[in-house]
Design a protein around this motif. Structure first.
Motif, short mmCIF file in Angstrom:
data_model
loop_
_atom_site.label_atom_id
_atom_site.label_comp_id
_atom_site.label_asym_id
_atom_site.label_seq_id
_atom_site.Cartn_x
_atom_site.Cartn_y
_atom_site.Cartn_z
N LEU A 1 2.51 31.85 -42.22
CA LEU A 1 1.27 31.09 -42.27
C LEU A 1 1.20 30.10 -41.12
CD1 LEU A 1 0.61 30.18 -46.01
CD2 LEU A 1 -1.06 31.04 -44.37
N LEU A 2 2.30 29.38 -40.92
CA LEU A 2 2.34 28.38 -39.85
C LEU A 2 2.09 29.03 -38.50
CD1 LEU A 2 2.91 25.38 -39.12
CD2 LEU A 2 5.29 26.04 -38.76
N SER A 3 2.76 30.15 -38.25
CA SER A 3 2.62 30.75 -36.92
C SER A 3 1.22 31.33 -36.74
CB SER A 3 3.71 31.80 -36.67
OG SER A 3 3.49 32.93 -37.45
N ASN A 4 0.61 31.83 -37.81
CA ASN A 4 -0.74 32.36 -37.68
C ASN A 4 -1.79 31.27 -37.53
OD1 ASN A 4 -1.12 35.50 -37.98
ND2 ASN A 4 0.70 34.92 -39.14
N VAL A 5 -1.61 30.19 -38.25
CA VAL A 5 -2.54 29.07 -38.09
C VAL A 5 -2.43 28.52 -36.66
CG1 VAL A 5 -3.09 26.71 -38.84
CG2 VAL A 5 -2.59 28.46 -40.54
N ALA A 6 -1.20 28.42 -36.16
CA ALA A 6 -0.99 27.94 -34.80
C ALA A 6 -1.66 28.87 -33.80
CB ALA A 6 0.50 27.83 -34.51
N GLN A 7 -1.53 30.17 -34.02
CA GLN A 7 -2.13 31.15 -33.11
C GLN A 7 -3.65 31.03 -33.09
OE1 GLN A 7 -0.35 32.96 -30.96
NE2 GLN A 7 -2.37 33.37 -30.08
N LEU A 8 -4.20 30.81 -34.27
CA LEU A 8 -5.65 30.59 -34.36
C LEU A 8 -6.06 29.43 -33.45
CD1 LEU A 8 -8.39 30.98 -36.07
CD2 LEU A 8 -7.50 29.11 -37.46
N GLY A 9 -5.33 28.34 -33.53
CA GLY A 9 -5.62 27.18 -32.69
C GLY A 9 -5.48 27.49 -31.21
N LYS A 10 -4.40 28.19 -30.85
CA LYS A 10 -4.18 28.54 -29.44
C LYS A 10 -5.30 29.43 -28.93
CE LYS A 10 -1.46 27.29 -27.34
NZ LYS A 10 -1.59 25.97 -26.65
N ASP A 11 -5.74 30.39 -29.78
CA ASP A 11 -6.78 31.33 -29.36
C ASP A 11 -8.09 30.64 -29.00
OD1 ASP A 11 -5.15 33.51 -29.60
OD2 ASP A 11 -5.94 34.18 -31.54
N ILE A 12 -8.35 29.51 -29.62
CA ILE A 12 -9.57 28.79 -29.25
C ILE A 12 -9.25 27.59 -28.36
CG2 ILE A 12 -10.97 29.65 -31.18
CD1 ILE A 12 -10.45 26.99 -32.61
N ASP A 13 -8.11 27.70 -27.66
CA ASP A 13 -7.74 26.75 -26.60
C ASP A 13 -7.49 25.32 -27.06
OD1 ASP A 13 -7.92 28.76 -24.66
OD2 ASP A 13 -10.09 28.47 -24.49
N LEU A 14 -6.99 25.19 -28.27
CA LEU A 14 -6.64 23.85 -28.74
C LEU A 14 -5.16 23.59 -28.50
CD1 LEU A 14 -8.51 23.78 -32.18
CD2 LEU A 14 -9.29 22.93 -29.96
N ILE A 15 -4.83 22.32 -28.33
CA ILE A 15 -3.42 21.92 -28.36
C ILE A 15 -3.04 21.94 -29.84
CG2 ILE A 15 -1.81 20.02 -27.95
CD1 ILE A 15 -3.88 19.08 -25.77
N VAL A 16 -1.90 22.54 -30.15
CA VAL A 16 -1.51 22.63 -31.56
C VAL A 16 -0.27 21.79 -31.83
CG1 VAL A 16 -0.84 24.18 -33.43
CG2 VAL A 16 -2.54 24.92 -31.77
N THR A 17 -0.39 20.93 -32.83
CA THR A 17 0.70 20.04 -33.22
C THR A 17 1.14 20.36 -34.65
OG1 THR A 17 -0.26 18.27 -31.88
CG2 THR A 17 1.34 17.61 -33.52
N ALA A 18 2.44 20.36 -34.89
CA ALA A 18 2.94 20.48 -36.26
C ALA A 18 3.40 19.10 -36.71
CB ALA A 18 4.10 21.47 -36.33
N GLU A 19 2.94 18.70 -37.89
CA GLU A 19 3.33 17.40 -38.44
C GLU A 19 4.51 17.58 -39.40
OE1 GLU A 19 -0.82 16.37 -40.22
OE2 GLU A 19 -0.17 14.61 -39.11
N GLY A 20 5.25 16.52 -39.60
CA GLY A 20 6.27 16.52 -40.65
C GLY A 20 7.52 17.34 -40.35
N VAL A 21 7.87 17.48 -39.06
CA VAL A 21 9.10 18.19 -38.72
C VAL A 21 10.29 17.25 -38.97
CG1 VAL A 21 10.37 19.39 -36.90
CG2 VAL A 21 7.88 19.57 -37.02
N GLU A 22 11.14 17.65 -39.90
CA GLU A 22 12.21 16.75 -40.35
C GLU A 22 13.61 17.26 -40.02
OE1 GLU A 22 11.61 16.05 -44.52
OE2 GLU A 22 9.80 14.84 -44.19
N THR A 23 13.75 18.58 -39.82
CA THR A 23 15.11 19.12 -39.65
C THR A 23 15.22 19.98 -38.39
OG1 THR A 23 14.68 21.17 -40.86
CG2 THR A 23 15.36 19.26 -42.17
N ASP A 24 16.47 20.16 -37.92
CA ASP A 24 16.73 21.04 -36.79
C ASP A 24 16.35 22.48 -37.12
OD1 ASP A 24 17.77 19.40 -34.69
OD2 ASP A 24 19.51 19.03 -35.97
#
Ligand code: C2E
Ligand code: CA
Ligand code: CA
Ligand code: CA
Length: 275
Positions: free
Chosen positions: A214-237
């Motif tokens: 889901l995350l990678s597809n939502v990110a791809q959607l954003g990239k496809d329409i030329d948005l900068i894509v940020t993930a929030e809440g990254v807590e671990t390596d």
């Protein structure tokens, strides 16, 4: 049993009463605090995944009360919205954040949260213009974060103002993406430059393959329409590694790279990360 029920009702009533009085007190204290410019700001870095540098900091309001302790924004922002105080808070956050950003390297921007009520009050463009003029910050170093809720409630007003600000080069981020209702129509209608994927999409990617997809597809959607894509809440390596290997996400924000910090501390982090 009847007497017991009555006793419970009594306790319930007292709790409600206490809760109500607490909220009334918070309202009054918040008003006084805002008037005295007693809030503070914490800044959380956004890291570019490729360069590992700080590209922006999000300004987050903090309220430390002498007797009541630290009151989280999830409590006082709704009160501020309800009472209209949010407008004074937004003005102050914009003024302070743009001034602080001026002290950072040119490649670091600042983002500020604007709420539905701000759009209803109708002076968002003025607040932004005043802050930029007073601080001397270049427009492209400021980013406005809005949630879908704000857009649902104030669609026409928000569309107009965000269109104007976007034409001036100010960044417009859709915050908490994925938690609302009809995100896709907003993506079509509004001049977003960035998509911030809510942390609920990141939380269990290390244990749930479906979440990662889901995350990678939502990110791809954003990239496809030329948005900068940020993930929030990254807590671990582990989350970081999975994001790098499986998604086109550009920037990450989360406790792994830094919790929200006062401006002095965040300046140190910016320096330490090579800027
Ligand atoms: P937000 O805009 O989504 O801000 C991100 C929130 O996620 C912040 O909470 C931040 O501390 C938290 N966070 C960041 N990284 C992590 C992580 O790795 N794990 C977890 N669990 N949380 C993380 P905070 O500062 O408590 O703010 C909560 C919300 O209050 C914000 O959510 C925003 O909606 C609102 N808020 C805060 N400051 C302002 C403000 O100045 N104006 C307005 N309108 N809203 C604000
Ligand atoms: Ca935000
Ligand atoms: Ca968010
Ligand atoms: Ca949020």
């Amino acid at each position: 049993a009847k007497a017991e029920g009555k006793a419970h009702a009594q306790i319930f009533h007292e709790e409600l009463d206490t809760e109500y009085r607490y909220r009334q007190r918070l309202k009054a204290e918040l008003r006084a605090c805002v008037a005295a410019k007693g809030l503070s700001l914490a800044y959380q870095p956004l890291i570019d995944l490729r360069t590992r540098r700080v590209v922006a900091c999000e300004a987050l309001a903090r309220w430390h009360h002498a007797e009541l302790g630290t009151i989280p924004p999830s409590v006082f922002i709704p009160i501020a919205e309800e009472t209209g105080l949010i407008s004074d808070i937004t003005r102050w956050v914009l003024e302070t954040a743009t001034r602080d950003c001026r002290t950072w390297p040119d490649e670091v921007s600042v983002s500020v949260n604007v709420s539905a009520r701000d759009f209803r009050i109708g002076n968002v463009a003025d607040l932004v213009h005043d802050a930029l003029a007073n601080s001397g910050l270049a427009a492209h170093r400021l980013e406005i974060e809005v949630t879908e809720t704000a857009l649902i409630e104030q669609r026409d007003a928000a569309t107009k103002v965000l269109g104007l600000l976007a034409r001036e080069g100010i960044g417009i981020a859709l915050d908490d993406f994925g938690t609302g209702y009809s995100s896709l129509s907003y993506l079509q209608a509004l001049p977003f430059t960035k998509l911030k994927i809510d942390r609920s999409f990141v939380a269990d990617i290390a244990t749930n393959p479906r979440s990662l997809k889901l995350l990678s597809n939502v990110a791809q959607l954003g990239k496809d329409i030329d948005l900068i894509v940020t993930a929030e809440g990254v807590e671990t390596d582990a989350q970081l590694d999975l994001i790098e290997a499986n998604t086109g996400i550009d920037q990450i924000q989360g406790y792994l790279f830094g919790v929200p910090l006062p401006r002095g501390k965040v300046a140190q982090i910016i320096t330490r990360m090579g800027q």
